[in-house]
Scaffold this active site. Structure first.
Site, short mmCIF file in Angstrom:
data_model
loop_
_atom_site.label_atom_id
_atom_site.label_comp_id
_atom_site.label_asym_id
_atom_site.label_seq_id
_atom_site.Cartn_x
_atom_site.Cartn_y
_atom_site.Cartn_z
CE1 TYR A 152 6.58 7.07 5.62
CE2 TYR A 152 7.17 5.17 4.26
CZ TYR A 152 6.26 6.17 4.62
OH TYR A 152 5.05 6.25 3.99
NE ARG A 159 1.08 6.18 8.18
CZ ARG A 159 1.48 6.71 7.02
NH1 ARG A 159 1.10 7.94 6.68
NH2 ARG A 159 2.29 6.05 6.21
CE1 TYR A 212 2.86 0.19 -2.47
CE2 TYR A 212 4.38 1.26 -0.96
CZ TYR A 212 3.65 1.26 -2.13
OH TYR A 212 3.73 2.35 -2.96
NE ARG A 225 -0.64 4.55 -4.20
CZ ARG A 225 0.61 4.33 -3.86
NH1 ARG A 225 1.38 5.33 -3.49
NH2 ARG A 225 1.11 3.10 -3.87
CD GLU A 337 6.37 11.77 -1.50
OE1 GLU A 337 5.48 12.07 -0.66
OE2 GLU A 337 7.25 10.91 -1.29
#
Length: 343
Positions: A152, A159, A212, A225, A337
């Site tokens: 990830y 990305r 982050y 979000r 999730e």
């Protein structure tokens, strides 16, 4: 692993979706609308194809004994579809659905960057220059790549590089989901629009993912979000809720306890969609948790499915489409999730 609905009436939004399971007839739910694309969360995955004039995404998200779920995206406009290399897409003139697959490899970042940039270039050429929503279904998401980096985190580097290279043309990072899949490789699909106005939202309870700290990888995740779409046609706004988990600030909360993680995840979504949070972003309106539809609940461990279902059942209305999948989540200490749409 199963989807539930109670025969909800046909909807009238310009862009909409519903879930269908084997043995169900989708024709009544289409009610004269056109299909913009289908995403089958099934037992085996393959590269996307054009089927019946619309993209079909085939992702390995259910075990052999589980029921597959197909997400059907519909529109009230005529649809035109096509291919651009390995990109498969359809457009109704206002909305674009595009999909592509990155096959298994030792290190993903360069291919992810290249695929994202080609997808951005396609939407730009077709005039759909506003991103609404992205899904990234990542095989072995918390496993190591050939360099020992978590897959990830490897994905997030590529990305982020693509968004940086298109920062002057793409108007911000949209709502997104990055979730595990049951076969190697990455399946990507996204929605974009032409004249609608997407407004990308953050959650007051959580650090924006793109901020982050380095403890979570060399490049932070590139998503908001949630994304609120104000349709260019003047229709009612729609809120696309990103994959949401048991995170406060940037910390995982309640590790090892799926029930408590699920409860906190639902509280996070409730805060995200609330009128207070929309006002915080200079927007009117708002929703409650019970307004969520086209809900996908991802659970890491089979033994937690029953507890998660019990926690979610009273949170969503009886007519909501809800699907459960047993797949890995993007952190090894996250067990649940949840994502969905508020219309």
């Amino acid at each position: 692993m199963t989807a539930t609905h109670t025969g909800a009436p046909a909807r009238t939004a310009a862009l909409d979706c519903f879930f269908v399971r084997p043995g169900e007839d989708e024709r009544d739910r289409l009610a004269g609308r056109r299909v913009l694309g289908r995403v089958t969360y099934g037992h085996t995955g393959r590269p996307p194809v054009l089927l019946g004039g619309a993209p079909l995404v085939r992702a390995a998200m259910t075990g052999a004994g589980a029921e597959r779920v197909t997400e059907v995206w519909t529109t009230d406009r005529p649809v035109r579809s096509g291919r651009d290399g390995d990109l498969v897409y359809a457009t109704d003139g206002e909305h674009l659905l595009c999909s592509v697959r990155v096959e298994e490899r030792g290190v993903y970042r360069e291919q992810v960057r290249e695929v994202y940039e080609r997808a951005f270039a396609l939407m730009w050429r077709l005039g759909h220059r506003e991103l609404l929503r992205m899904w990234n279904l990542v095989g072995d998401i918390t496993g190591p790549n050939a360099e020992g980096m978590e897959v990830y985190r490897d994905f997030c580097v590529g990305r982020a590089q693509a968004f940086e290279s298109w920062s002057g043309r793409i108007g911000g990072m949209p709502a997104a989901t990055g979730i595990g899949a049951l076969r190697p490789g990455i399946d990507l699909y996204f929605l974009a629009c032409r004249s609608g106005r997407p407004r990308h939202l953050e959650n007051p309870r959580q650090t924006p993912a793109h901020r982050y700290p380095a403890a979570y990888g060399p490049r932070p995740p590139s998503f908001a979000r949630a994304t609120l779409l104000e349709p260019g046609s003047g229709g009612r706004p729609v809120l696309y809720v990103s994959g949401t988990a048991s995170i406060l600030g940037d910390d995982t909360v309640h590790p090892g306890d799926a029930d408590r993680q699920c409860a906190l995840t639902l509280a996070n979504i409730e805060a995200l969609v609330s009128p207070d949070n929309l006002r915080r972003h200079g927007l009117a309106g708002g929703w409650a948790l019970s307004d969520l539809d086209c809900v996908k609940v991802y659970v890491r461990d089979a033994g937690d499915l029953q507890a998660v279902r019990a926690r979610c059942a009273p949170a969503f209305r009886a007519t909501a489409d809800v699907a459960y999948f047993q797949v890995d989540v993007c952190r090894s200490d996250l067990l649940v999730e949840i994502e969905g749409i508020c219309r």
